[in-house]
Every structure is written in structure tokens, then in C-alpha cells.
Design an enzyme around this catalytic site. Structure first.
Site, PDB file in Angstrom:
ATOM      1  N   SER A   1       4.732  -6.915  -1.594  1.00 11.68           N
ATOM      2  CA  SER A   1       4.223  -6.733  -0.172  1.00 11.68           C
ATOM      3  C   SER A   1       5.306  -8.284   0.626  1.00 11.68           C
ATOM      4  O   SER A   1       4.982  -8.878   0.032  1.00 11.68           O
ATOM      5  CB  SER A   1       3.105  -7.175  -0.440  1.00 11.68           C
TER       6      SER A   1
ATOM      7  N   CYS B   1      -9.083  -6.481   1.858  1.00 10.30           N
ATOM      8  CA  CYS B   1      -8.877  -4.442   2.160  1.00 10.30           C
ATOM      9  C   CYS B   1     -10.830  -3.520   1.871  1.00 10.30           C
ATOM     10  O   CYS B   1     -10.956  -3.242   2.359  1.00 10.30           O
ATOM     11  CB  CYS B   1      -9.000  -3.690   1.148  1.00 10.30           C
TER      12      CYS B   1
ATOM     13  N   THR C   1       0.702  -1.342  -0.399  1.00 18.53           N
ATOM     14  CA  THR C   1       0.005  -0.118  -0.154  1.00 18.53           C
ATOM     15  C   THR C   1       0.930   1.031  -0.405  1.00 18.53           C
ATOM     16  O   THR C   1       0.464   2.207  -0.880  1.00 18.53           O
ATOM     17  CB  THR C   1      -0.836   0.291   1.474  1.00 18.53           C
TER      18      THR C   1
END
Length: 457
Positions: free
Chosen positions: A255, A381, A128
Site C-alpha cells: 500500500s 477499517c 485492499t
């Protein structure tokens, strides 16, 4: 030393009770472990039942949301959580030097996985933050000459929200539609590029439907038009081969917890030649070449590096095994249940992410029925929203089918028995829920639901 002494005292004061060793937990419903109810307050037989209930956990089939930590990654991290705790930016003593050496080793491991130079890897808190740095950083740095960006309608929410934030600052953003397969039209991309386009951002593997975009072709288009190309590769790194130079990628988001590494850490690849400039999002001590200030968490980046190294070693084996398990799951469900739709392109697809729509079944009801299997109906999310997935709507899925979708995630530690158990339970509950559905009954009677004009009372 104090920690070890305290541990020895506790171990001496509370010796293990004699008797046979407890059996190791079987795969399937996994042991959880802790019951905080005082045993004296509960009858012995009730306590036994309560303990048995408290230790059961569902199977894990949601690896797109997060992956379990690989034990080899934990082994690499532990020394930096206990013994080597120096700040990697301390240059005056051995504690800092050894942490810095570990950080640079991790940087090399991440770079090696994607074919980059270690100096092009910047550590962040996750994909993110990496997406925010790439999109906002490039757009703001080149804003005096270029004020247009291009992305797709099926990107991760953090990419779409970053673009909306830039629109509020006066930038123009083109949101490319995708085809029914979930793949973008390269001709539409080429036509959308303008003289003032600074960045194109397209996800490598979609987190909801597993579709793989033609990244190499997109990179070639962007390179020929002198536009920077960013890809969110959180769901792809370590799972499919990626080479930033061969694919002409200028920025890439990574990530840790999507590749069996720790949560709270990620990286962004930023090309050095030709150099890509970004405006930093936060101010501070100028760490990470001034692009991401803040103390780098050594244990976490060591874990990310170890996860990348393990992924590089096992990528072919993992992909072959996951493909076999995915084929088993799809084949068993499709042959046992009618009116099941696989969302996304079946060929250009990462096999570990399977999104199926079960017609005439509410997805949330099926998730609740499958309480002993951890699944999801889409991105973690956006799972708090009751709205149908915007990704499924973008590929033209009917709203009723979008509401009936379930995402099955198969990963490195998923077993054949877990897949079979999940399939068996899924088939059973879909049949049961359909028997309760008046719509299913109407379809069985040969009624075309689309021909009915529903009226509201």
C-alpha cells in the site's frame, strides 16, 4: 503557461500586507489554517480568538491508519501532476513515452525494495485491491483442481471478507487461530494443508497489535507442500527488511499510503518463476500484463516508487529511531500506571505499533479525553463498529480489556516531544477516569471483580 500567467495576475492584484512574518507553527498542536466566517460579521477580538481556535490540530499518532506524505515523495510527483500528463499507455507520442518511462522507473523502485523482478510488480489502487486479486484470483484460477484456502483469524478485514466471499462460491477456508502472543502455530499450519489447498494467506505485520509472523518459516512450509503463499505486507514493506525470494513469498500486497506515499495506489507482487496464475477481477484494456486493466495513474505510481526508494534508504535509521521512541512511550506509561497490558508478542513485534489496554477505563472515553492527540482503538477499517476488536478477541483478551485498548502509532516524523506530550496526557486522563470508575474503587478495596456474580435489574 496559462496557469503560470493566471497565478502572476493573482499575485500582482493581491500583494502581501506589510508587517512581520507569521511565526512557523510549532510541533505539537499543528496549524490548520482556514476560517470561512466573514471577518466583518465578527468583532476583532472575537475573530482573533476564533482564528486561534480554528488553526489548532491534534498531534498525529495514528500512522497505522495512514502516514503523512513525505515531502520528497511530493517533489517526485509534482512534475507528473502538471507538466508530464500523458497517458503511459499511449505509444504514438512523447507524452505517453515519458509517462511510461516514469511508470517503469517506479516499478523498478518497488521491486528493488522487496528483492523482486520489476516484471513481477503490478500496480493497483491499494492493498485492499491487491489482497482481493491475490486471494480471489488464485482461488478462481485453480478451482478445477484445488478448492481449499488457509488464512488466520487476525487478518485484515478485506482478507477475511474475500475468504467469506469464496466460501459462498463453494470453496473451503480454514481460519487458523493464533496463540496468546498473536503468532500462529506452525505445526497447526502444516496440519491444515490439504492436497487441494491452493493458497495460504498470512499477514506479515498485524495492523492492530504490530505482531510479526514468522514469514520465512511459513514460506518454507508452503514451498515444500507446493502451495502458494500470499502475505499482506501493507504494514511491513519499507519498515522491516523483506526479500520475496529468500522468504519464498509468491504474492505480496503493498500500500502506498502506509509508507509515506500517496493514497489511492498500491501494488501486488506476483511471482513469475515458478509462475503464479491469477484470474483478473476486472475486464478492460489489458494493462498490467492483463492482470489489472485500467489506466495506470502516473503521478500516484511515481509517488509509490519514490516512497519505496526513500524507505529503502532510511529503513535502518527509521527503525532505530522509532524503536527508541516506542521504548520511551511504553516505559513511561508502564512505570506511571498500574494495570496496563501490552497486547501482542513484545519480542516478535514492529515497534511503531503499540497496543495497550488500560484496565478499568473505557477506551472510547479515553480517546475522547485525548482530543488533542489523534489515536485509535484499532483498525480504521472497522472503527465504526462498537464491538471489541476481533484481533484482541482472537488472542484471548478479556472483553473488558479489549474495550479499553488504545493503539499508539509512531512513525518517521514523530518527535520525542510529541511522545512525551502524549504520555503525559494519557497518564493524566487514565488516572482521572479511574477515579470516576466504581470498578477501580472496588479493586482498590481488594475486591476480586471476577468473583462477583452480577445480576441484571
Amino acid at each position: 503557461m496559462l496557469l503560470r500567467t493566471a497565478w502572476r495576475r493573482v499575485a500582482t492584484a493581491a500583494p502581501a500586507a506589510p508587517g512581520p512574518r507569521a511565526k512557523a507553527p510549532t510541533r505539537g498542536l499543528r496549524l490548520r489554517g482556514i476560517d470561512l466566517t466573514p471577518q466583518s460579521a465578527v468583532p476583532s477580538d472575537a475573530a482573533t480568538a476564533l482564528e486561534a481556535e480554528s488553526v489548532l490540530r491534534p498531534l498525529y499518532m495514528d500512522v497505522q491508519a495512514t502516514t503523512p506524505l513525505d515531502p520528497r515523495v511530493l517533489d517526485a510527483m509534482l512534475p507528473y501532476l502538471v507538466n508530464y500528463y500523458g497517458n503511459p499507455h499511449s505509444r504514438t507520442h512523447a507524452y505517453g513515452w515519458e509517462s511510461e518511462a516514469a511508470m517503469e522507473c517506479a516499478r523498478q523502485q518497488v521491486a528493488s525494495l522487496i528483492g523482486a523482478d520489476p516484471r513481477e510488480i503490478i500496480f493497483t489502487s491499494g492493498a485492499t485491491e491487491s489482497n482481493n486479486i491475490a486471494i480471489k484470483g488464485v482461488a478462481r484460477f485453480y478451482r478445477s483442481r484445488k478448492k481449499h484456502l488457509i488464512t488466520t483469524q487476525t487478518e485484515h478485514k478485506c482478507v477475511l471478507d474475500s475468504c467469506r466471499s469464496l466460501e459462498a462460491e463453494g470453496f473451503k477456508v480454514t481460519y487458523l487461530p493464533v496463540k496468546k502472543s498473536g503468532i500462529i502455530d506452525l505445526k497447526e499450519l502444516e496440519a491444515a494443508i490439504q492436497p487441494d489447498t491452493s493458497l495460504v494467506s498470512v499477514m506479515t505485520v498485524n495492523n492492530e497489535i504490530g505482531v510479526k509472523q514468522p514469514i520465512k518459516e511459513i514460506g518454507q512450509i508452503c514451498s515444500s507442500r507446493k502451495v502458494y503463499f500470499h502475505t499482506d505486507a501493507a504494514q511491513a514493506v519499507g519498515k522491516i527488511p523483506l526479500d520475496v525470494n529468500d522468504m519464498k513469498i509468491d504474492l505480496m500486497s503493498i500500500s502506498g499510503h502506509k509508507i509515506y506515499g500517496p493514497k489511492g495506489v498500491g501494488a501486488i507482487y506476483i511471482r513469475r518463476r515458478p509462475r503464479v496464475r491469477v484470474e483478473p477481477l476486472q475486464s478492460g484494456g489489458g494493462q498490467e500484463r492483463g492482470m489489472r486493466s485500467g489506466t495506470v495513474p502516473t503521478p500516484l505510481v511515481v509517488g509509490l516508487g519514490a516512497a519505496c526508494e526513500v524507505a529503502q534508504q532510511e529503513m535502518k535509521y527509521d527503525h532505530k529511531r522509532i524503536s527508541k521512541l516506542a521504548e520511551r512511550l511504553i516505559q513511561k506509561i508502564m512505570t506511571s500506571l498500574p494495570d496496563v497490558v501490552m497486547n501482542g508478542d513484545p519480542e516478535h513485534h514492529y515497534p511503531g505499533c503499540i497496543n495497550l489496554s488500560f484496565a478499568y477505563v473505557e477506551g472510547e472515553s479515553l480517546l475522547m479525553a485525548l482530543k488533542d492527540v489523534a489515536l485509535s482503538s484499532g483498525s480504521a477499517c472497522t472503527s465504526a463498529s462498537l464491538e471489541p476488536s476481533y484481533v484482541l478477541r482472537a488472542i484471548g483478551t478479556d472483553e473488558d480489556l479489549a474495550h479499553s485498548s488504545i493503539r499508539f502509532g509512531i512513525g518517521r516524523f514523530t518527535t520525542e516531544e510529541e511522545v512525551d506530550y502524549t504520555v503525559e496526557k494519557c497518564i493524566h486522563h487514565v488516572k482521572r477516569l479511574r477515579e470516576m470508575s466504581p470498578l477501580w474503587e472496588m479493586v482498590q478495596d481488594g475486591i476480586d471483580l471476577k468473583s462477583i456474580k452480577w445480576t441484571q435489574h
